[in-house]
Every structure is written in structure tokens, then in C-alpha cells.
Scaffold this active site. Structure first.
Site, short mmCIF file in Angstrom:
data_model
loop_
_atom_site.label_atom_id
_atom_site.label_comp_id
_atom_site.label_asym_id
_atom_site.label_seq_id
_atom_site.Cartn_x
_atom_site.Cartn_y
_atom_site.Cartn_z
N LYS A 1 18.26 37.57 37.38
CA LYS A 1 18.08 38.00 36.18
C LYS A 1 18.25 37.04 34.93
O LYS A 1 18.81 35.90 35.41
CB LYS A 1 19.28 39.13 35.97
CG LYS A 1 18.95 40.03 34.77
CD LYS A 1 18.04 41.26 35.27
CE LYS A 1 17.81 42.22 34.31
NZ LYS A 1 17.16 43.58 34.97
N ASP B 1 12.23 43.33 30.23
CA ASP B 1 13.57 44.16 30.18
C ASP B 1 13.87 44.44 28.71
O ASP B 1 13.05 44.18 28.06
CB ASP B 1 14.68 43.35 30.94
CG ASP B 1 15.75 44.52 31.43
OD1 ASP B 1 16.02 45.36 30.75
OD2 ASP B 1 15.82 44.24 32.65
N GLY C 1 13.60 54.08 24.75
CA GLY C 1 12.64 53.26 24.92
C GLY C 1 11.88 53.16 26.00
O GLY C 1 11.45 54.55 26.51
P1 NAD Z 1 14.03 49.21 25.64
O1 NAD Z 1 14.50 48.31 25.08
O2 NAD Z 1 12.54 49.50 25.83
O3 NAD Z 1 14.91 50.79 25.24
C1 NAD Z 1 16.10 50.71 24.90
C2 NAD Z 1 16.37 52.04 24.26
O4 NAD Z 1 18.02 52.12 24.03
C3 NAD Z 1 16.14 51.98 22.59
O5 NAD Z 1 15.63 53.11 22.20
C4 NAD Z 1 17.47 51.79 21.95
O6 NAD Z 1 17.33 52.26 20.66
C5 NAD Z 1 18.17 52.41 22.94
N1 NAD Z 1 19.77 52.14 22.80
C6 NAD Z 1 20.51 50.70 22.80
N2 NAD Z 1 21.68 51.03 22.34
C7 NAD Z 1 21.75 52.22 22.39
C8 NAD Z 1 23.28 53.02 22.13
N3 NAD Z 1 24.50 52.43 21.88
N4 NAD Z 1 23.16 54.36 22.28
C9 NAD Z 1 22.11 55.04 22.21
N5 NAD Z 1 20.68 54.26 22.44
C10 NAD Z 1 20.92 53.01 22.43
O7 NAD Z 1 14.61 48.97 27.05
P2 NAD Z 1 14.41 49.87 28.53
O8 NAD Z 1 13.15 48.81 29.07
O9 NAD Z 1 13.95 51.14 28.28
O10 NAD Z 1 15.59 49.61 29.43
C11 NAD Z 1 16.62 50.52 29.28
C12 NAD Z 1 17.85 50.35 30.43
O11 NAD Z 1 17.01 50.47 31.56
C13 NAD Z 1 18.34 48.82 30.54
O12 NAD Z 1 19.67 49.10 31.04
C14 NAD Z 1 17.52 48.24 31.50
O13 NAD Z 1 18.04 47.18 32.11
C15 NAD Z 1 17.29 49.32 32.43
N6 NAD Z 1 16.02 49.19 33.27
C16 NAD Z 1 14.77 48.64 32.69
C17 NAD Z 1 13.63 48.62 33.40
C18 NAD Z 1 12.36 48.53 32.84
O14 NAD Z 1 11.36 48.51 33.50
N7 NAD Z 1 12.01 48.35 31.51
C19 NAD Z 1 13.72 48.80 34.84
C20 NAD Z 1 14.88 48.85 35.35
C21 NAD Z 1 16.24 49.07 34.49
#
Ligand code: NAD
Length: 428
Positions: free
Chosen positions: A106, A146, A220
Site C-alpha cells: 500500500k 485508491d 465515491g
Molecule cells: P473515494 O475517494 O472515491 O470516495 C470516498 C467517499 O467517502 C466520498 O464520497 C467521501 O465524501 C466519503 N467520505 C469520506 N469520509 C467520510 C465520512 N467521514 N463520512 C461519510 N462519508 C465520507 O474512495 P473509494 O475509492 O470509493 O474508496 C472507499 C473505501 O473503499 C476506502 O476504504 C478504500 O480503501 C476502499 N477500497 C477502494 C477500492 C477501489 O477500487 N476504489 C478497492 C478496495 C477498497
């Protein structure tokens, strides 16, 4: 983050629990409780006004016994060495559970990407690669997008690496733009993968998905495609999503009792997953300050924002109707909350199984880069569904065979595979 909810302490606690259950040898524990390697980077970057700002960056390789380390790069103001360590460790388990030949890594940079111009972001991405390029590569460690990073940024990083090494190397990084070495279906993969595991759970629990509702934390990448899958593939209703408002520095829950109109909500959401509240209110949505998504009367909760969100306090708010908690985010549930979920009989689909769709499709992207031959979106999503369904079955079967909680079962499947690979390589 306090010691209580420190992500790395939490990841180690989860590991220790299962290591005890498995009676794992002390020497094996000594290897797996810590990353094999980690890099702390200071990254000087020229800002648009000519000044130099120095950013703190990290890359952690937790374990690469099963293949090159794999894991995203986050741009987040609250990033710490410990969050990156925890996330790297979870990647090791995730790749093992998904049964893809990769290890766990990571990366992160302490920055709010919304405060940077496009040019500054590009310079920061390139500075990161200039600092770490010797220690990443298709056979060493393959980063990906991410929180706070996107396909375009992966494209810049791939270009910087290819320029430095003098060889076009799309396989150094995944999540690249389609047409720039990326895979079709990568954007949808994590959210859809979450829904494939929810679908399998509903089969076991004999729940009719068309009669179910969900509340999602975040809006997101993961949340939007989980919402799409929940509505279009399962035929259920999403009645709430939530987001972090950067201007107000607060989170909001956005609800519609008869189900959100996904296309509309996406149309009023920016690239960082922040919804325009005024437009949402005008369209008849209710907005509540705080993390009320967790208290909603729904069948399925999908935390898809950040780690540590379902904790000792917030878990108390979960409604009695909730049957499934599908962990779209990494590490959203603290060990304290786990005990409450267990006692209440809520079916938890653990993070590194539930959200493995992203890394699985990243692996497919690397395979396509290596072959220099690209699959259609349908082919990618079919292969993804197969992999996720198999991964789900291996964890579910383990939980039944050993009579353990799904998270423990996922750890058992994963640790077993990693230990076997270490043995086969002569590390033990
Ligand atoms: P992103 O940046 O696209 O979206 C994050 C979302 O969470 C946004 O809408 C933001 O406004 C919201 N957010 C942040 N803090 C918040 C809070 N305190 N309360 C409510 N909403 C809040 O990120 P993503 O890619 O969708 O990733 C989200 C999660 O999934 C993370 O934990 C990431 O590690 C995990 N993840 C992502 C992927 C991927 O392919 N993108 C894969 C596996 C795991």
C-alpha cells in the site's frame, strides 16, 4: 486516530485472534505481524506559485510470498505510516482470499488532493514515482488508485516509470485509463464485487433481494457502483448514501425513502464523492448532518468510505432490521464493534473478501498488459463474478466447517495460503 482505533493495531489484533485459533507458530507470526519492507519518502514539489512544498509519502510491502506486492496509493490528509501498514497487511489477505497470485502492499501521501491544481497533482504523482521507482515494478510491487487518486494519476505515474526505465511498462501500475493500458470494468469492479458477495449472502440467508433496502456510507467510486449493482443487479432500493463535505468539514447523510435516483445523485456529485446538498434538497432528498446512515431501518449496510467507521459507539445505533453488513471500505469495523455484530447475529461480509473486486480486476489488467491483448467489459465482469463467487464460497464453507465468524474464516483461508507459499519458497 487514537491507539484504540489505530488501524495497524486493529489489523494486528485481528491477525493475532486468528493466529491463536490456528495455533500458528511464533516464528510465522513474527513475519506476518509486520511489513517485510517500508519506504518513507519526502517529496519536494514545485507549486504553481513557484514555491516548493515537501510532502510526506509512504510505500509499504507487507508480504510478497505469493507474488509481487499489490495495493493502492491514497492521497489523504490523515494518512499515517500506521494506516498504510494496516492497509498493506489487509492487501496480503485480500489477494490470498481472492486467490490471485499477488502479495500485499500500500502507498499513501499526506495531502488533500482537492487543494492541488491539476498540474500540481501531476508533479506530485511524478515525484512519488521518481522517489520509489527502484522498489516498484511488474515483478516487485504494483500500485493502483485508491482514496483520493484516480485513473489519470495512474497514467502519469506509469508514464514517469516508463520514461525513467526507458521501456513502456503498463504493468507497473493498474487502474490506468482505458486506452492508456487500463482494463474495461476496473471502474465498476470494487462496487460490483461488493454486490456479488451480497447476492451470495442473500442466497444463503434466503432473502429476496428485490424486497431489500440498503444504506451506504460514502458516495465515491466504491459506493456509487455498489449502489448501481444493488439497484440494477439485485433489484433492491438504496435509500441513503453519505459523504464528507470538504467546505463544511462535516459528514452528511442524504436520503430518499422510496429509493435514490442514482443517475441524478451522481450528476450532482463531484470527482471526490461530495454531493451538492442544495441541489439534493431541491430534488426532495432529506439531508441529515452526521453519520445517520448507520441508524437507518434497512436490510443491508454498506460502509464504503474510510476505516474505523463502525466502532464501539456507532454500532449501537444499528437498527434491528439490519441483516447484512457488507464492508466495501477497508477496515470499517473495529474489533469492539465486531463483538456486538457477532452477538446480534448480523452477517458480516469482511472487507478483504467483500471489496476484493478492485484488486481482482487490477490483476486482470496486469494480465492483459502482459499479454498485450485486451478483453471486452463483459469478459472482464464475467471473470470477476466467477472469482468473487469462488472466493465467497471458500470463506463461507470455512466459516461453516470451523463454526467461526466470517471475518475469522476469511483470515483462516488467507493465512493458510500465505503460510503455504512461504513454506514452498523455503522461508520457514
Ligand atoms: P473515494 O475517494 O472515491 O470516495 C470516498 C467517499 O467517502 C466520498 O464520497 C467521501 O465524501 C466519503 N467520505 C469520506 N469520509 C467520510 C465520512 N467521514 N463520512 C461519510 N462519508 C465520507 O474512495 P473509494 O475509492 O470509493 O474508496 C472507499 C473505501 O473503499 C476506502 O476504504 C478504500 O480503501 C476502499 N477500497 C477502494 C477500492 C477501489 O477500487 N476504489 C478497492 C478496495 C477498497
Amino acid at each position: 486516530m487514537s491507539e484504540h482505533t489505530n488501524a495497524f493495531t486493529m489489523a494486528q489484533k485481528q491477525f493475532d485472534r486468528v493466529a491463536d485459533l490456528l495455533g500458528l507458530d511464533q516464528q510465522v507470526r513474527e513475519i506476518l505481524r509486520f511489513p517485510l519492507r517500508e519506504y518513507h519518502l519526502r517529496l519536494p514539489v514545485q507549486m504553481d506559485d513557484g514555491s516548493i512544498r515537501v510532502f510526506q509519502g509512504y510505500r509499504v510491502q507487507h508480504n510478497d510470498a505469493r507474488g509481487p506486492a499489490k495495493g493502492g496509493i491514497r492521497f489523504h490528509p490523515g494518512e499515517t505510516a500506521d494506516t498504510v501498514r494496516a492497509l498493506a497487511m489487509w492487501m496480503t489477505w485480500k489477494c490470498a482470499v481472492a486467490d490471485i497470485p499477488l502479495g500485499g502492499g500500500k502507498g499513501g501521501i499526506v495531502v488533500d488532493p482537492a487543494t492541488l491544481s491539476m498540474d500540481e497533482k501531476e508533479r506530485l504523482c511524478r515525484a512519488y514515482v521518481r522517489s520509489i521507482w527502484r522498489n516498484i515494478g511488474p515483478r516487485q510491487d504494483v500500485p493502483a488508485p485508491d482514496v483520493g487518486t484516480n485513473a489519470q494519476m495512474m497514467g502519469w505515474m506509469m508514464d514517469e516509470y516508463s520514461t525513467i526505465t526507458g521501456q513502456y511498462t503498463p504493468g507497473v501500475i493498474t487502474g490506468k485509463p482505458v486506452g492508456g493500458g487500463g482494463s474495461l470494468g476496473r471502474r465498476e469492479a470494487t462496487g460490483y464485487g461488493v454486490i456479488y458477495t451480497v447476492r451470495e449472502t442473500m442466497k444463503h440467508l434466503k432473502i429476496d433481494p428485490t424486497k431489500t433496502t440498503a444504506a451506504i456510507q460514502g458516495f465515491g467510486n466504491v459506493a456509487q457502483f455498489a449502489a448501481e449493482g444493488f439497484i440494477k443487479q439485485l433489484g433492491g432500493k438504496v435509500i441513503c448514501v453519505s459523504y464528507w463535505d470538504r467546505e463544511d468539514r462535516a459528514s452528511y447523510t442524504v436520503c430518499k425513502d422510496d429509493g435514490i435516483d442514482l443517475d441524478f445523485l451522481v450528476s450532482i456529485t463531484d470527482q471526490y464523492g461530495s454531493i451538492n446538498k442544495d441541489q439534493a434538497v431541491s430534488a426532495g432528498y432529506t439531508i441529515e448532518a452526521g453519520d445517520e446512515w448507520i441508524a437507518k431501518e434497512v436490510d443491508v449496510l454498506i460502509p464504503a468510505a474510510l476505516e474505523g467507521q463502525v466502532n464501539g459507539e456507532s454500532v449501537k445505533k444499528i437498527h434491528s432490521r439490519v441483516k447484512i453488513l457488507a464492508e466495501g471500505a477497508n477496515g470499517p469495523t473495529t474489533p469492539e464493534a465486531d463483538e456486538v455484530l457477532k452477538a446480534r447475529g448480523i452477517f458480516v461480509i469482511p472487507d478483504f473478501l467483500c471489496n476484493a473486486g478492485g484488486v481482482t480486476t487490477s490483476y486482470f489488467e496486469g494480465v492483459q498488459n502482459d499479454m498485450n491483448f485486451y478483453w471486452t467489459k463483459t469478459e472482464v465482469l464475467e471473470k470477476l463474478d466467477d472469482k468473487m463467487t469462488q472466493a465467497y464460497a471458500s470463506v463461507y464453507d470455512m466459516s461453516k466447517a470451523q463454526d467461526v465468524y466470517m471475518r475469522d474464516a476469511a483470515y483462516m483461508v488467507a493465512i493458510d495460503k500465505v503460510v503455504k507459499a512461504m513454506e514452498l519458497r523455503g522461508w520457514l
